[in-house]
Scaffold this active site. Structure first.
Site, PDB file in Angstrom:
ATOM      1  N   GLY A 250       1.066  -1.447   0.105  1.00  0.00           N
ATOM      2  CA  GLY A 250      -0.230   0.181  -0.198  1.00  0.00           C
ATOM      3  C   GLY A 250       0.645   1.137  -0.269  1.00  0.00           C
ATOM      4  O   GLY A 250       0.503   2.264  -0.295  1.00  0.00           O
ATOM      5  N   ARG A 295       3.739  -1.648  -5.696  1.00  0.00           N
ATOM      6  CA  ARG A 295       3.644   0.003  -6.508  1.00  0.00           C
ATOM      7  C   ARG A 295       5.396   0.426  -6.779  1.00  0.00           C
ATOM      8  O   ARG A 295       5.971   0.687  -7.064  1.00  0.00           O
ATOM      9  CB  ARG A 295       2.474   0.831  -6.119  1.00  0.00           C
ATOM     10  CG  ARG A 295       2.550   2.007  -6.560  1.00  0.00           C
ATOM     11  CD  ARG A 295       1.522   2.701  -5.807  1.00  0.00           C
ATOM     12  NE  ARG A 295      -0.043   2.877  -5.894  1.00  0.00           N
ATOM     13  CZ  ARG A 295      -0.735   2.299  -6.765  1.00  0.00           C
ATOM     14  NH1 ARG A 295      -0.880   3.407  -7.693  1.00  0.00           N
ATOM     15  NH2 ARG A 295      -1.775   1.704  -6.969  1.00  0.00           N
ATOM     16  N   ARG A 332      -4.788   3.710 -15.921  1.00  0.00           N
ATOM     17  CA  ARG A 332      -4.726   4.361 -14.453  1.00  0.00           C
ATOM     18  C   ARG A 332      -5.208   6.011 -14.329  1.00  0.00           C
ATOM     19  O   ARG A 332      -5.936   6.027 -14.307  1.00  0.00           O
ATOM     20  CB  ARG A 332      -3.857   4.264 -14.003  1.00  0.00           C
ATOM     21  CG  ARG A 332      -3.052   3.546 -13.309  1.00  0.00           C
ATOM     22  CD  ARG A 332      -1.947   3.341 -12.455  1.00  0.00           C
ATOM     23  NE  ARG A 332      -2.521   3.205 -10.707  1.00  0.00           N
ATOM     24  CZ  ARG A 332      -2.287   4.590 -10.692  1.00  0.00           C
ATOM     25  NH1 ARG A 332      -2.239   5.646 -11.091  1.00  0.00           N
ATOM     26  NH2 ARG A 332      -2.921   4.161  -9.381  1.00  0.00           N
ATOM     27  N   CYS A 363     -10.117   5.183 -29.535  1.00  0.00           N
ATOM     28  CA  CYS A 363     -11.176   6.009 -29.983  1.00  0.00           C
ATOM     29  C   CYS A 363     -12.332   5.672 -29.057  1.00  0.00           C
ATOM     30  O   CYS A 363     -13.280   5.374 -28.397  1.00  0.00           O
ATOM     31  CB  CYS A 363     -12.135   4.372 -31.484  1.00  0.00           C
ATOM     32  SG  CYS A 363     -11.310   4.207 -32.702  1.00  0.00           S
ATOM     33  N   TYR A 392       1.509  -1.435 -12.384  1.00  0.00           N
ATOM     34  CA  TYR A 392       0.553  -1.543 -12.164  1.00  0.00           C
ATOM     35  C   TYR A 392       0.036  -0.422 -14.493  1.00  0.00           C
ATOM     36  O   TYR A 392      -1.002   0.218 -14.160  1.00  0.00           O
ATOM     37  CB  TYR A 392      -1.348  -0.868 -11.716  1.00  0.00           C
ATOM     38  CG  TYR A 392      -1.094  -1.484 -10.401  1.00  0.00           C
ATOM     39  CD1 TYR A 392      -1.262  -2.867 -10.766  1.00  0.00           C
ATOM     40  CD2 TYR A 392      -0.334  -0.473  -9.287  1.00  0.00           C
ATOM     41  CE1 TYR A 392      -1.322  -3.314  -9.284  1.00  0.00           C
ATOM     42  CE2 TYR A 392      -0.605  -1.132  -8.206  1.00  0.00           C
ATOM     43  CZ  TYR A 392      -1.132  -2.639  -7.969  1.00  0.00           C
ATOM     44  OH  TYR A 392      -0.618  -3.145  -7.002  1.00  0.00           O
TER      45      TYR A 392
HETATM   46  N1  LLP Z   1      -1.700  -6.820  -1.493  1.00  0.00           N
HETATM   47  C1  LLP Z   1      -2.905  -7.123  -1.440  1.00  0.00           C
HETATM   48  C2  LLP Z   1      -3.604  -8.372  -1.047  1.00  0.00           C
HETATM   49  C3  LLP Z   1      -3.330  -6.354  -2.301  1.00  0.00           C
HETATM   50  O1  LLP Z   1      -4.713  -5.892  -3.044  1.00  0.00           O
HETATM   51  C4  LLP Z   1      -2.259  -4.562  -3.087  1.00  0.00           C
HETATM   52  C5  LLP Z   1      -2.595  -4.410  -4.087  1.00  0.00           C
HETATM   53  C6  LLP Z   1      -0.841  -5.830  -2.603  1.00  0.00           C
HETATM   54  C7  LLP Z   1      -0.378  -6.401  -1.237  1.00  0.00           C
HETATM   55  C8  LLP Z   1       0.199  -4.277  -3.227  1.00  0.00           C
HETATM   56  O2  LLP Z   1      -0.211  -2.819  -3.450  1.00  0.00           O
HETATM   57  P1  LLP Z   1       0.596  -2.018  -3.395  1.00  0.00           P
HETATM   58  O3  LLP Z   1       1.259  -2.059  -2.416  1.00  0.00           O
HETATM   59  O4  LLP Z   1       0.583  -2.405  -4.779  1.00  0.00           O
HETATM   60  O5  LLP Z   1      -0.450  -1.047  -2.712  1.00  0.00           O
HETATM   61  N2  LLP Z   1      -4.572  -1.033 -10.359  1.00  0.00           N
HETATM   62  C9  LLP Z   1      -4.521  -0.131  -9.071  1.00  0.00           C
HETATM   63  C10 LLP Z   1      -4.330  -0.772  -7.453  1.00  0.00           C
HETATM   64  C11 LLP Z   1      -5.073  -1.711  -7.267  1.00  0.00           C
HETATM   65  C12 LLP Z   1      -3.803  -2.341  -6.158  1.00  0.00           C
HETATM   66  C13 LLP Z   1      -5.109  -3.698  -5.204  1.00  0.00           C
HETATM   67  N3  LLP Z   1      -4.050  -4.562  -4.661  1.00  0.00           N
HETATM   68  C14 LLP Z   1      -3.567   0.886  -9.013  1.00  0.00           C
HETATM   69  O6  LLP Z   1      -3.331   1.145 -10.619  1.00  0.00           O
HETATM   70  O7  LLP Z   1      -3.844   2.573  -8.254  1.00  0.00           O
END
Ligand code: LLP
Length: 433
Positions: A250, A295, A332, A363, A392
């Site tokens: 996150g 991310r 995004r 389009c 992403y």
């Molecule tokens: N663990 C779980 C269970 C998750 O659902 C996620 C992200 C992560 C870890 C990794 O989170 P991060 O460190 O990347 O924030 N497509 C969206 C983000 C969706 C994230 C879904 N879950 C975007 O482009 O912002």
């Protein structure tokens, strides 16, 4: 260019000709050699992000594990590199599991997620010997137990709970609230029912809990709030069965010049201090801690290069510049209203000449990459760079309008290697019978 330093890889510089360079490679040369749109990753930046995570957590908890959330970008090249750096991996589907196994992750270090794992995927993870499954529903617990028992194996599981914390981020990427398709809520007894179901299962071993409160977070208070609720639940219902706690991912990154996300170290401190304080409060022994950043490992390391094809003025309204990619390689902005910076890789020194709308070639009127891009006087043939597209971006890419997905290049110490080839038109029809 330098005001954009925090959204570019740390190796970014401007060459004497005014070209943007990353990882010792001139981006104008890369675009000529590999074509556009082109996604470029700085290998040094990827490695340093992985090391910072490992070191920050090792300093707190030597038995912890950093799992890379592969949904952020799951090309073989990045999975191999992060495996070499000693990370474990989180996969969220059979496809991501396949990619992780193929990249050589030991099954013991693979953690399998998914809110709707089907029997095919459960068979795949059991056959592969995946170390830990994060269970998300009672239906899944029943199916996983049956299938593990049939195979005569035991499966270690974490129960995914939604603590009822609502962090400040886009609602599409906020996952820890009560009203969620993910996991078991602490409120109302769902999490307790899941724990009881796992305990009653013949072939499942309860290892602990998982929670992921959301993504692109700058405010760390949500982790403390989640830890507090988890500690209360653990003390009341889990006794000795809370050996492992997975706090999810996150941590946000800077997409635009005003963004100031916490550092990896500050995030690690906040997560660990939250758990330590809350576990001490309820008198439980400290669990083994897992985290799942996606991310913040790959986001800043990646950038996208587009060629400008068309510049058009709508008199009295605005100027548009259209590039050779768009929502098919970077969804995004359209999906979340996400904002990005842009600069000209071929004239990185030029002063901005006012705002223009940077659009894609699809389009759809909504195919806008940047509503108000601050760019120098932009002409067809210019090379636009969007920084911080490493997470992403390609993992959410599509073939809308029959646009082939971009090539991916890794750069390091002045060398560039193609790690994912550009899709061809033949690829677009290859599955059609
Ligand atoms: N663990 C779980 C269970 C998750 O659902 C996620 C992200 C992560 C870890 C990794 O989170 P991060 O460190 O990347 O924030 N497509 C969206 C983000 C969706 C994230 C879904 N879950 C975007 O482009 O912002």
């Amino acid at each position: 260019m330098m005001s954009l330093a925090q959204v570019l890889p740390q190796s970014a510089t401007t060459t004497p000709e005014g070209h943007l360079s990353v990882g010792g490679c001139d981006l104008v040369d890369l675009a000529t050699e590999f074509g556009t749109p082109l996604v470029v990753y700085d290998e040094g930046e990827l490695r340093s992000a992985a090391r910072r995570y490992r070191e920050a957590f090792a300093a707190h908890a030597p038995d912890g594990e950093v799992l890379y959330a592969s949904k952020a970008f799951y090309a073989q090249a990045v999975l191999r590199l992060l495996r070499e750096e000693g990370l474990s991996v989180d996969v969220a589907s059979g496809g991501e599991l396949y990619a992780a196994l193929r990249a050589g992750f030991p099954p013991e270090h693979i953690y399998m997620h998914g809110n709707a794992k089907d029997a095919g995927e459960i068979g795949e993870l059991l056959d592969a010997g995946v170390g830990t499954v994060i269970v998300d529903s009672l239906d899944e617990i029943g199916l996983l137990d049956r299938m593990a028992a049939e195979r005569g194996v035991r499966q270690r599981v974490l129960v995914r709970v939604t603590p009822g914390v609502k962090p400040s981020t886009h609602s599409y990427i906020s996952t820890g609230q009560l009203d969620s398709k993910f996991g078991f809520s602490l409120e109302g007894g769902a999490a307790l029912a899941a724990v009881e179901a796992v305990r009653a299962a013949r072939a499942l071993d309860l290892e602990g809990l998982h929670c992921h409160i959301g993504s692109q977070l700058f405010d760390l208070a949500g982790y403390r709030a989640a830890a507090s609720l988890l500690a209360d639940f653990g003390a009341r219902h889990l006794d000795g069965d809370l050996r492992t706690l997975d706090m999810g991912g996150g941590l946000g990154i800077a997409y635009t010049r005003g963004d100031e996300p916490p550092s990896v170290e500050a995030w690690a401190d906040a997560v660990m201090e939250s758990v330590r304080t809350e576990w001490a409060r309820v008198g439980l022994p400290m669990p083994r801690i897992l985290v799942e950043p996606g991310r913040s490992i790959v986001g800043r390391a990646g950038l996208t290069l587009y060629r400008v094809g068309v510049v058009k003025d709508v008199p009295g309204v605005r100027r548009y510049a259209a590039v050779d990619g768009g929502m098919s390689d970077l969804l995004r902005p359209m999906l979340y209203g996400a904002t990005y910076e842009a600069l000209l890789a071929n004239r990185a020194d030029a002063e901005p000449a006012g705002a223009l709308r940077l659009v894609g070639k699809h389009c759809e009127s909504g195919d806008v990459l940047i509503q108000e891009a601050q760019l120098p006087d932009t002409r067809p043939g210019d090379l636009v760079c969007l920084p911080a597209t490493g997470a992403y971006g390609v993992s959410m890419a599509s073939n809308y309008n029959g646009v082939p997905r971009p090539a991916i290049v890794f750069v390091d110490s002045g060398r560039a290697r193609l790690v994912t080839r550009r899709e061809t038109y033949a690829d677009l029809v290859a599955r059609d019978l």
